[in-house]
Write a protein that holds these residues in place. Structure first.
Motif, PDB file in Angstrom:
ATOM      1  N   PRO A  38      36.655  53.768  35.924  1.00  0.00           N
ATOM      2  CA  PRO A  38      36.361  52.336  35.768  1.00  0.00           C
ATOM      3  C   PRO A  38      36.424  51.892  34.309  1.00  0.00           C
ATOM      4  N   ASP A  39      36.987  50.721  34.101  1.00  0.00           N
ATOM      5  CA  ASP A  39      36.940  50.094  32.774  1.00  0.00           C
ATOM      6  C   ASP A  39      35.587  49.434  32.554  1.00  0.00           C
ATOM      7  N   ILE A  40      35.004  48.942  33.641  1.00  0.00           N
ATOM      8  CA  ILE A  40      33.711  48.265  33.586  1.00  0.00           C
ATOM      9  C   ILE A  40      32.872  48.751  34.767  1.00  0.00           C
ATOM     10  N   THR A  41      31.642  49.136  34.508  1.00  0.00           N
ATOM     11  CA  THR A  41      30.687  49.430  35.571  1.00  0.00           C
ATOM     12  C   THR A  41      29.605  48.356  35.516  1.00  0.00           C
ATOM     13  N   PHE A  42      29.353  47.719  36.643  1.00  0.00           N
ATOM     14  CA  PHE A  42      28.418  46.597  36.639  1.00  0.00           C
ATOM     15  C   PHE A  42      27.375  46.767  37.727  1.00  0.00           C
ATOM     16  N   ARG A  43      26.324  46.004  37.606  1.00  0.00           N
ATOM     17  CA  ARG A  43      25.289  45.941  38.634  1.00  0.00           C
ATOM     18  C   ARG A  43      25.402  44.611  39.351  1.00  0.00           C
ATOM     19  N   LEU A  44      24.944  44.575  40.586  1.00  0.00           N
ATOM     20  CA  LEU A  44      24.957  43.322  41.332  1.00  0.00           C
ATOM     21  C   LEU A  44      24.151  42.257  40.593  1.00  0.00           C
ATOM     22  N   GLU A  45      23.107  42.698  39.897  1.00  0.00           N
ATOM     23  CA  GLU A  45      22.239  41.755  39.170  1.00  0.00           C
ATOM     24  C   GLU A  45      22.931  41.138  37.958  1.00  0.00           C
ATOM     25  N   THR A  46      24.100  41.656  37.584  1.00  0.00           N
ATOM     26  CA  THR A  46      24.834  41.109  36.431  1.00  0.00           C
ATOM     27  C   THR A  46      26.213  40.598  36.853  1.00  0.00           C
ATOM     28  N   LEU A  47      26.333  40.170  38.117  1.00  0.00           N
ATOM     29  CA  LEU A  47      27.617  39.690  38.615  1.00  0.00           C
ATOM     30  C   LEU A  47      28.112  38.490  37.822  1.00  0.00           C
ATOM     31  N   GLY A  48      27.208  37.590  37.462  1.00  0.00           N
ATOM     32  CA  GLY A  48      27.606  36.438  36.660  1.00  0.00           C
ATOM     33  C   GLY A  48      28.130  36.859  35.297  1.00  0.00           C
ATOM     34  N   GLY A  49      27.465  37.829  34.694  1.00  0.00           N
ATOM     35  CA  GLY A  49      27.942  38.345  33.411  1.00  0.00           C
ATOM     36  C   GLY A  49      29.296  39.023  33.540  1.00  0.00           C
ATOM     37  N   LEU A  50      29.506  39.717  34.660  1.00  0.00           N
ATOM     38  CA  LEU A  50      30.808  40.348  34.900  1.00  0.00           C
ATOM     39  C   LEU A  50      31.905  39.294  34.966  1.00  0.00           C
ATOM     40  N   MET A  51      31.653  38.205  35.677  1.00  0.00           N
ATOM     41  CA  MET A  51      32.668  37.158  35.796  1.00  0.00           C
ATOM     42  C   MET A  51      33.003  36.556  34.440  1.00  0.00           C
ATOM     43  N   GLU A  52      32.008  36.370  33.608  1.00  0.00           N
ATOM     44  CA  GLU A  52      32.242  35.852  32.264  1.00  0.00           C
ATOM     45  C   GLU A  52      33.088  36.842  31.459  1.00  0.00           C
ATOM     46  N   MET A  53      32.815  38.127  31.605  1.00  0.00           N
ATOM     47  CA  MET A  53      33.582  39.164  30.922  1.00  0.00           C
ATOM     48  C   MET A  53      35.035  39.172  31.399  1.00  0.00           C
ATOM     49  N   LEU A  54      35.227  39.003  32.705  1.00  0.00           N
ATOM     50  CA  LEU A  54      36.589  38.977  33.252  1.00  0.00           C
ATOM     51  C   LEU A  54      37.378  37.796  32.694  1.00  0.00           C
ATOM     52  N   ARG A  55      36.741  36.660  32.638  1.00  0.00           N
ATOM     53  CA  ARG A  55      37.423  35.484  32.076  1.00  0.00           C
ATOM     54  C   ARG A  55      37.817  35.734  30.636  1.00  0.00           C
ATOM     55  N   ALA A  56      36.922  36.354  29.869  1.00  0.00           N
ATOM     56  CA  ALA A  56      37.198  36.614  28.452  1.00  0.00           C
ATOM     57  C   ALA A  56      38.376  37.570  28.271  1.00  0.00           C
ATOM     58  N   GLN A  57      38.623  38.415  29.260  1.00  0.00           N
ATOM     59  CA  GLN A  57      39.725  39.376  29.177  1.00  0.00           C
ATOM     60  C   GLN A  57      40.992  38.871  29.854  1.00  0.00           C
ATOM     61  N   GLY A  58      41.004  37.607  30.257  1.00  0.00           N
ATOM     62  CA  GLY A  58      42.210  37.009  30.804  1.00  0.00           C
ATOM     63  C   GLY A  58      42.439  37.255  32.279  1.00  0.00           C
ATOM     64  N   VAL A  59      41.413  37.695  33.004  1.00  0.00           N
ATOM     65  CA  VAL A  59      41.551  37.937  34.438  1.00  0.00           C
ATOM     66  C   VAL A  59      41.553  36.603  35.179  1.00  0.00           C
TER      67      VAL A  59
END
Length: 298
Positions: A38-59
């Protein structure tokens, strides 16, 4: 750019391998996909933060693939970007599998991400209709498949499973929450025993079955011609009625084959356009070695 929201199993690696540009691999903590780092390991409790990270990386697109359980939500671990999603997340965890996935897809879509199904990202995962093996369905297989389709439709309407085992006019087993492999393991006899005639004790043979499968595939291949004649019945798999096919299509693969053989079945029938076959060449070859048929039923 595509991101895989990856769960366990071999499906995420198969989807990743089909891409011309390497996708971003995001794994829920505790759910590591086979063959991928995995490039990123996330928790369900940080799903919003994951989405912000994805946007920042051009996903711009995400593909949900692989098996994911239902972790409890730790309210103390929720980040600020995830708090607005908590009511929908709780709703998802209280629903059946299909309902939960619909909520997950809606959450990503609500944040502007496109949803790509695994079979859209890797079209070869859906096999063509027809019999793919040397062994052919038996005269009564069509009737067994009709009954299997009826049973899976009834189960799916209640969001309870995507597979069953049929012998003749009898429903031998229905998939439960623990999945197809566990259903088949409950039907397999202990080493040296006679084939099971029904579901029986849910746990009595599971340990022996798993030990046999891991101990050596050669055991179930020995004497395969005589065993093939004695086998009867099918494993039937199909999507649920009205299922959102962008996630959680039923899947079979090379590992399914020894479990089907050990359960004393004659073959596998799957719904065309609705069941993923992992490593198709290896799956068909395993069926051929075992004398099983694989029918993709249109």
């Amino acid at each position: 750019m595509l991101a895989l929201i990856a769960g366990e199993g071999a499906l995420p690696a198969a989807v990743a391998a089909a891409q011309t540009r390497a996708p971003l691999i995001c794994a829920l903590r505790g759910h590591v996909p086979e063959g991928l780092t995995p490039d990123i390991t996330f928790r369900l409790e940080t799903l919003g933060g994951l989405m912000e990270m994805l946007r920042a990386q051009g996903v711009t697109e995400v593909c949900l693939c692989g098996a994911i359980g239902r972790p409890a939500i730790d309210l103390g671990a929720i980040d600020d970007l995830t708090w607005p999603m908590v009511p929908r997340m709780r709703e998802a965890l209280q629903r059946g599998d299909d309902g939960a996935l619909r909520v997950a897809l809606e959450l990503f879509e609500g944040e502007g991400f496109g949803i790509v199904a695994a079979h859209e990202a890797a079209p070869s995962l859906l096999p063509p209709a027809g019999v793919l093996t040397e062994a052919q369905p038996r005269p009564d297989t069509a009737a067994e498949a009709d009954l299997g389709a009826q049973v899976v439709a009834e189960m799916g309407a209640a969001d309870q499973g995507q597979a069953c085992v049929i012998r003749g006019a009898r429903v031998v087993a229905r998939e439960q929450a623990d999945g197809t492999d566990a259903m088949l393991a409950r039907l397999a006899p202990p080493r040296g025993g006679a084939p099971a005639q029904g579901a029986g004790d849910p746990f009595s043979w599971a340990a022996d079955m798993m030990g046999d499968m891991l101990g050596g595939a050669a055991d179930w291949l020995s004497g395969q011609e005589a065993e093939a004649e004695a086998r009867a019945g099918i494993l039937y798999k199909a999507p649920k009625p009205d299922q959102d096919r962008r996630a959680d299509l039923p899947t079979i693969g090379p590992r399914t084959v020894p479990a089907v053989a050990a359960a004393g079945l004659a073959g596998i029938v799957v719904s065309a356009g609705g069941v993923i076959v992992l490593d198709r060449a290896a799956t068909v070859a395993a069926c051929d070695r075992a004398g099983l048929f694989l029918w993709v039923r249109g």
